[in-house]
Design an enzyme around this catalytic site. Sequence first.
Site, PDB file in Angstrom:
ATOM      1  N   PHE A  80       0.845  -1.199   0.000  1.00  0.00           N
ATOM      2  CA  PHE A  80       0.000   0.000   0.000  1.00  0.00           C
ATOM      3  C   PHE A  80       0.873   1.239   0.000  1.00  0.00           C
ATOM      4  O   PHE A  80       2.056   1.211   0.353  1.00  0.00           O
ATOM      5  CB  PHE A  80      -0.937   0.005   1.217  1.00  0.00           C
ATOM      6  CG  PHE A  80      -0.234   0.052   2.541  1.00  0.00           C
ATOM      7  CD1 PHE A  80       0.024   1.262   3.168  1.00  0.00           C
ATOM      8  CD2 PHE A  80       0.164  -1.114   3.180  1.00  0.00           C
ATOM      9  CE1 PHE A  80       0.673   1.316   4.387  1.00  0.00           C
ATOM     10  CE2 PHE A  80       0.811  -1.080   4.399  1.00  0.00           C
ATOM     11  CZ  PHE A  80       1.071   0.143   5.008  1.00  0.00           C
ATOM     12  N   CYS A  81       0.273   2.351  -0.425  1.00  0.00           N
ATOM     13  CA  CYS A  81       0.955   3.647  -0.449  1.00  0.00           C
ATOM     14  C   CYS A  81      -0.112   4.728  -0.312  1.00  0.00           C
ATOM     15  O   CYS A  81      -1.274   4.424  -0.062  1.00  0.00           O
ATOM     16  CB  CYS A  81       1.775   3.809  -1.724  1.00  0.00           C
ATOM     17  SG  CYS A  81       0.809   3.616  -3.241  1.00  0.00           S
ATOM     18  N   THR A  82       0.254   5.986  -0.465  1.00  0.00           N
ATOM     19  CA  THR A  82      -0.673   7.082  -0.178  1.00  0.00           C
ATOM     20  C   THR A  82      -1.912   7.052  -1.069  1.00  0.00           C
ATOM     21  O   THR A  82      -3.044   7.027  -0.584  1.00  0.00           O
ATOM     22  CB  THR A  82       0.035   8.438  -0.323  1.00  0.00           C
ATOM     23  OG1 THR A  82       1.198   8.454   0.494  1.00  0.00           O
ATOM     24  CG2 THR A  82      -0.891   9.573   0.091  1.00  0.00           C
TER      25      THR A  82
END
Length: 242
Positions: free
Chosen positions: A175-177
């Site tokens: 996951f990331c922003t």
Amino acid sequence: MTFTVAALYRFAPFDHPAALRQPLLDICAVHGVKGTLLLAREGVNGTIAGADDGIASVIAHIRALPDCAGLDVKYSTAAAMPFQRLKVRLKKEIVTMKVPGLDPARDAAPYVDPADWNAIVDDPDTVLIDTRNGFEVGYGSFTGAIDPRTERFGDFPDWWRDHAAEFAGKRIAMFCTGGIRCEKSTAFLRSEGVADVVHLKGGILAYLEQVPATQTRWHGSCFVFDERVSVGHGLVEVGEKD
């Protein structure tokens, strides 16, 4: 006045990204939209803010670009204009990883919808990896996620290659922003031979927007790249961490 903030990206084939720059600058300027947009041969990425109608016009312009009808956009609000100026920059990559030959539009891993993400976080047989840099992770992350402690996204491939043996045979969830870094990092893992990898659709911002705080597996806030600094559930402005 409340400003609409749009975080957007799309991996798309732009043969001549330089030709797209001035029209994009012009439509943003006409509507008083500020922020930063990146253009490269692999697509478009950025965050902009402005009045509702102005943001809608700019998004419509971008969706009309080649293969951009499926542009990923996440909306939030800000009480004050979160950007001081408008920048549209030409880059080699819209998110810099420096791994030649990756094609996220074709090779990114399957998505997991935010509504189904808690089951991923809770699964003891899944390795959860935060692909953001260490500064961002310091604001908050998902319970049990691994922090690679990278200074920049371009450090991730070396980190992975140093630790890949530890995760052999495991399911990987990333996951990331807003989702863009995971498009590229999951394509990278698949190029490295990882068969079972998934990522959070729309990133942390989509999760915080769609999943109630009463059901959260998130702790802290999410750093964003504007003067709001960080946001929490419902994408409410939080500001600096304590």
